[in-house]
Design an enzyme around this catalytic site. Structure first.
Site, PDB file in Angstrom:
ATOM      1  N   GLU A 145      37.576  19.400  35.465  1.00  0.00           N
ATOM      2  CA  GLU A 145      36.124  19.422  35.629  1.00  0.00           C
ATOM      3  C   GLU A 145      35.455  20.299  34.568  1.00  0.00           C
ATOM      4  O   GLU A 145      35.898  21.424  34.304  1.00  0.00           O
ATOM      5  CB  GLU A 145      35.789  19.938  37.027  1.00  0.00           C
ATOM      6  N   CYS A 162      35.907  17.030  41.977  1.00  0.00           N
ATOM      7  CA  CYS A 162      36.125  18.228  42.794  1.00  0.00           C
ATOM      8  C   CYS A 162      35.534  18.157  44.205  1.00  0.00           C
ATOM      9  O   CYS A 162      36.110  17.540  45.086  1.00  0.00           O
ATOM     10  CB  CYS A 162      35.612  19.464  42.054  1.00  0.00           C
ATOM     11  N   GLU A 189      37.936  51.211  49.705  1.00  0.00           N
ATOM     12  CA  GLU A 189      37.077  52.298  49.245  1.00  0.00           C
ATOM     13  C   GLU A 189      35.758  51.758  48.678  1.00  0.00           C
ATOM     14  O   GLU A 189      34.696  52.351  48.899  1.00  0.00           O
ATOM     15  CB  GLU A 189      37.826  53.119  48.200  1.00  0.00           C
ATOM     16  N   LYS A 198      25.994  50.633  45.123  1.00  0.00           N
ATOM     17  CA  LYS A 198      27.124  50.994  44.263  1.00  0.00           C
ATOM     18  C   LYS A 198      27.843  49.749  43.770  1.00  0.00           C
ATOM     19  O   LYS A 198      28.183  49.619  42.583  1.00  0.00           O
ATOM     20  CB  LYS A 198      28.112  51.886  45.015  1.00  0.00           C
ATOM     21  N   GLY A 251      42.684  55.708  33.808  1.00  0.00           N
ATOM     22  CA  GLY A 251      42.802  57.089  34.251  1.00  0.00           C
ATOM     23  C   GLY A 251      43.933  57.209  35.253  1.00  0.00           C
ATOM     24  O   GLY A 251      43.944  56.524  36.276  1.00  0.00           O
ATOM     25  N   LYS A 300      28.919  13.829  39.738  1.00  0.00           N
ATOM     26  CA  LYS A 300      29.353  14.505  40.958  1.00  0.00           C
ATOM     27  C   LYS A 300      28.240  14.476  41.998  1.00  0.00           C
ATOM     28  O   LYS A 300      27.088  14.807  41.715  1.00  0.00           O
ATOM     29  CB  LYS A 300      29.729  15.949  40.616  1.00  0.00           C
ATOM     30  N   TYR A 359      27.719  27.837  47.709  1.00  0.00           N
ATOM     31  CA  TYR A 359      28.190  28.785  48.710  1.00  0.00           C
ATOM     32  C   TYR A 359      29.266  29.648  48.071  1.00  0.00           C
ATOM     33  O   TYR A 359      29.814  29.293  47.009  1.00  0.00           O
ATOM     34  CB  TYR A 359      28.755  28.065  49.942  1.00  0.00           C
ATOM     35  N   GLY A 366      47.856  59.026  41.878  1.00  0.00           N
ATOM     36  CA  GLY A 366      47.729  58.306  43.136  1.00  0.00           C
ATOM     37  C   GLY A 366      48.165  56.867  43.016  1.00  0.00           C
ATOM     38  O   GLY A 366      48.440  56.356  41.919  1.00  0.00           O
ATOM     39  N   SER A 416      45.750  54.056  40.837  1.00  0.00           N
ATOM     40  CA  SER A 416      45.896  54.072  39.381  1.00  0.00           C
ATOM     41  C   SER A 416      47.318  53.695  38.975  1.00  0.00           C
ATOM     42  O   SER A 416      47.532  53.059  37.939  1.00  0.00           O
ATOM     43  CB  SER A 416      45.511  55.432  38.810  1.00  0.00           C
ATOM     44  N   LYS A 437      44.746  29.162  49.065  1.00  0.00           N
ATOM     45  CA  LYS A 437      43.960  28.029  48.563  1.00  0.00           C
ATOM     46  C   LYS A 437      44.849  26.822  48.238  1.00  0.00           C
ATOM     47  O   LYS A 437      44.445  25.670  48.469  1.00  0.00           O
ATOM     48  CB  LYS A 437      43.174  28.453  47.310  1.00  0.00           C
TER      49      LYS A 437
END
Length: 566
Positions: free
Chosen positions: A42, A152, A415, A538, A303, A115, A121, A307, A310, A191
């Site tokens: 497509e 599709c 987070e 954010k 960075g 199409k 959506y 932890g 990263s 999927k």
């Protein structure tokens, strides 16, 4: 007998000249094996999805020139039919374009189909640019076969639940020998199985063999996994092309059945695809490889805090681009534990990645002293914590600017959901690899990366370590957030809802219902809901993240910032 070449290629959005060259080369390969038909995906000509490039006259002129070039190339291979996805002009009221399929042969357009069902959506917004095509079935005789053609979404409404029109019904009435569907179907966990169930079911219901051709490659936050396939009414899915890679393969269609090019039945197709963690790994690797390549980056910087977020980002980047093209930077402060620095050293040694050190304690002290002098108030608490993250983000961006590396951000979905991150600090970057993975999945994928490598790439000490931002003395994530096993189940239901798999939805629903039987549990769920809502600002300013689940932040979840949430 019809010989069909599937051209599952990695097209680049906007690179019309390059896409034409790739299609012409594939067509010559198809002609060499005496194919009657080559099928591209497509919007292959311009790449999927071009977005508002479709509003630019110069872009549309390039599309016209590209299609003309393909017609000229088809004249040189007169026996070969080319199925090409491309925008075409629309007449009458409404949008000025159709999302179309054209069949070229001998320099001529033999068939054009627009199409009908335009998804608007989740991540899709095709109605913004395209006008739906008429409710008609298009069938073309190629050799001895009547071939029906769909684009599709036209094949995704056979259950009749999303649109009034079901193009498969018209196609069934036209009684083709074979249906070919061209697609740009982005990948997320589960999927592949959805596609097989949908089109395998349609083949069975309508008695129609179906060839499903998909594109492959990463485009911004979306990854297309390929996995083109063939379905038969009685046998179901009988062939599957490569996943997460290009594939140019030829099938024979004979007496209602698909055969390989040697005339044999293809090898069986497993009902289940990759295990979830291996799927995540391969999807992220391809997404990073293509994002970096298309944006002109050869190297990345991360960075390294010691932890797990990263660490996983570094490990995946090293696998995707090679360890020589990845740089880690550790930026210890007065609150960093010696273990975190040592773990970063061990991690980068295991990965073969260069690790640089840039302490920030003096920078933090200088900022704090000047703040107190200028504003008459000591810098402490949350502002001081955020300052450390912002200094680290600035150092990483300085390195990116100075050396030309792409900065990868390391936030996870848990987070990012609740805003447990610092704007202009650890959210800095050009791409997030793990931003669609919940924290509990980060641990599981880290273990999988080690198992898949057959050795400890991510040190066990990092996997076993209690999560902490290390921005204050003795800080732990659980001091600010619910435990991640609890938080993640709540977030799945709040963020993804009915986009979860049936099993995940049932599990998360049962967990949250059990939680809400107690007043404290109801309060916790409400608290999480409000944290998600309050931190939309954010996420709106964060870099793109690679999508691996049914609903990811970005274009797949569009929420207002200035709104009242209850």
């Amino acid at each position: 007998m019809l010989r069909i070449t599937i051209a599952q290629l990695n097209f680049t959005v906007g690179d019309i000249e390059g896409n034409v060259a790739r299609m012409v080369a594939a067509a010559h390969d198809a002609a060499r094996v005496q194919s009657d038909l080559i099928v591209f995906s497509e919007l292959a000509l311009c790449g999927y999805y071009p977005g508002d490039l479709l509003d630019e006259p110069a872009f549309l002129q390039r599309i016209d020139a590209g299609l003309a070039a393909l017609q000229r190339a088809s004249a040189e291979l007169p026996q070969l039919h080319w199925v090409v996805g491309t925008p075409t002009p629309a007449s009458g009221p409404g949008k000025k374009l159709h999302n179309s399929l054209v069949v070229l042969q001998g320099g001529n357009v033999r068939l054009q189909y627009a199409k009908q069902l335009l998804p608007t959506y989740n991540i899709f917004d095709e109605r913004r640019h395209f006008e739906p095509g008429p409710d008609v079935a298009k069938v073309l005789r190629i050799g001895s076969a009547q071939v029906g053609l769909l684009v599709c979404e036209d094949g995704w409404n056979d259950h009749g639940g999303d649109y009034v029109i079901n193009p498969f019904e018209r196609m069934r009435d036209a009684a083709p020998d074979l249906v070919i569907s061209i697609n740009a179907s982005p990948s997320h966990v589960g999927k592949r199985e959805q596609r097989h169930a949908m089109f395998g079911g349609s083949a069975r219901r309508h008695g129609l063999p179906i060839l499903y051709v998909n594109q492959v490659g990463g485009h911004d936050q979306l990854v297309y996994d390929g996995g083109s396939f063939a379905a038969e009414p009685d046998a179901g899915i009988v062939f599957e092309a490569r996943r997460f890679g290009e594939d140019l393969c030829t099938l024979r269609f004979q007496e209602g059945r698909f055969l390989d090019d040697a005339g044999e039945r293809p090898a069986g197709v497993p009902a289940q695809g990759l295990p979830t963690m291996e799927f995540y790994r391969q999807q992220i690797l391809l997404g990073l490889q293509d994002y970096a390549r298309r944006c002109g980056f050869a190297q990345v910087v991360v960075g390294s805090s010691g932890g797990i977020d990263s660490a996983l980002t570094l490990a995946l980047a090293a696998q995707a681009l090679g360890p020589d093209n990845v740089v880690g930077i550790t930026m210890p402060s007065r609150y960093s534990s010696s273990g975190s620095v040592d773990d970063s050293v061990a991690l980068c040694r295991n990965l073969g990645v260069q690790l640089l050190t840039h302490p920030i304690a003096d920078l933090v002290a200088g900022y704090a002293a000047q703040f107190a002098q200028s504003f008459g108030k000591p810098l402490q608490g949350l502002p001081l914590e955020n300052l450390q993250a912002r200094i680290r983000g600035t150092v990483l961006m300085e390195y990116s600017n100075a050396f030309g590396h792409l900065l990868l951000t390391t936030g996870n979905k848990s987070e990012i959901s609740v805003g447990y991150c610092t704007l202009y600090g650890d959210t800095n970057g050009g791409l997030g690899l793990i931003g669609d993975l919940y924290k509990t999945e980060i641990f599981t994928l880290s273990r999988h990366v080690n198992a898949q490598a057959g050795r400890e790439l991510i040190p066990q000490a990092i996997i076993d370590k209690e999560p902490s931002a290390e921005l204050a003395p003795g800080q732990r994530d659980v001091d600010s957030l619910p435990p991640y096993p609890v938080l993640d189940e709540v977030l799945k239901l709040l963020i993804e809802g009915d986009r979860l798999s049936a099993a995940e939805h049932a599990s998360a629903t049962a967990f949250v219902e059990q939680l809400e039987r107690q007043p404290e549990g109801r309060a916790l769920v409400q608290r999480v809901r409000m944290m998600v809502a309050r931190n939309e600002y954010k996420r709106r300013q964060a870099p793109p993240i690679l999508r691996v689940r049914g609903r990811a932040f970005g274009s797949g979840r569009q929420m207002p910032i200035a709104a009242r949430y209850v």
